[in-house]
Write an enzyme that holds these catalytic residues in place. Structure first.
Site, PDB file in Angstrom:
ATOM      1  N   VAL A  86       0.856  -1.178   0.000  1.00 53.51           N
ATOM      2  CA  VAL A  86       0.000   0.000   0.000  1.00 53.51           C
ATOM      3  C   VAL A  86       0.897   1.234   0.000  1.00 53.51           C
ATOM      4  O   VAL A  86       1.817   1.332   0.804  1.00 53.51           O
ATOM      5  CB  VAL A  86      -0.906   0.003   1.256  1.00 53.51           C
ATOM      6  CG1 VAL A  86      -1.756   1.257   1.311  1.00 53.51           C
ATOM      7  CG2 VAL A  86      -1.760  -1.251   1.306  1.00 53.51           C
ATOM      8  N   SER A  87       0.659   2.162  -0.905  1.00 53.03           N
ATOM      9  CA  SER A  87       1.395   3.421  -0.981  1.00 53.03           C
ATOM     10  C   SER A  87       2.882   3.136  -1.158  1.00 53.03           C
ATOM     11  O   SER A  87       3.275   2.443  -2.092  1.00 53.03           O
ATOM     12  CB  SER A  87       1.081   4.264   0.265  1.00 53.03           C
ATOM     13  OG  SER A  87       1.619   5.553   0.149  1.00 53.03           O
TER      14      SER A  87
END
Length: 140
Positions: free
Chosen positions: A131-132
């Protein structure tokens, strides 16, 4: 995306990766078995959510990378829903409750650390997601 760890560290003969964690407690909300692992001179806080008793895995274990600065508990609600796959997540050095890194790090050095963690826990091939910032790390 799957990664393979070609070099295998010598590890104690134990039945499951979760058995290699030190000071383990189980988070009741996510089912993560949370403990620590020493990689070189770096202590990492690691969470493993084993398959439920009697479940059959639908694929290889999943290594999850959070965004930078996020602790593993933030991914707990997602991890708790992955019933058909063993899930592994860890707090990057300096994030969550892992001690700060010995040196400033970059994506390639954290990818190397992740590979060393997989070796230490006895994992071969795993699927990877992030994520990210963790998504960039997963691509390494």
């Amino acid at each position: 995306m799957a990664i393979s760890t070609p070099r295998r560290a010598k590890v104690q003969a134990m039945s499951r990766p979760v058995d290699r964690l030190k000071d383990v407690h189980v988070d009741p909300e996510s089912g993560l078995h949370i403990g620590t692992v020493l990689i070189g001179k770096q202590v990492l806080r690691v969470g493993i959510r084993p398959l439920p008793q009697g479940a059959v895995a639908l694929g290889p274990p999943m290594l999850v990378f959070n965004g930078i600065g996020a602790n593993m508990e933030l991914a707990g609600p997602m991890v708790s829903r992955l019933d058909a796959v063993e899930t592994l997540i860890f707090d990057l050095p300096g994030a969550g409750k892992s001690p700060p890194p010995r040196f400033p790090y970059r994506l390639f050095s954290m990818a190397r650390l992740a590979r060393q963690l997989l070796d230490a826990l006895g994992y071969g091939m795993v699927d990877v997601m992030g994520v990210s910032w963790g998504g960039g790390l997963a691509l390494q």
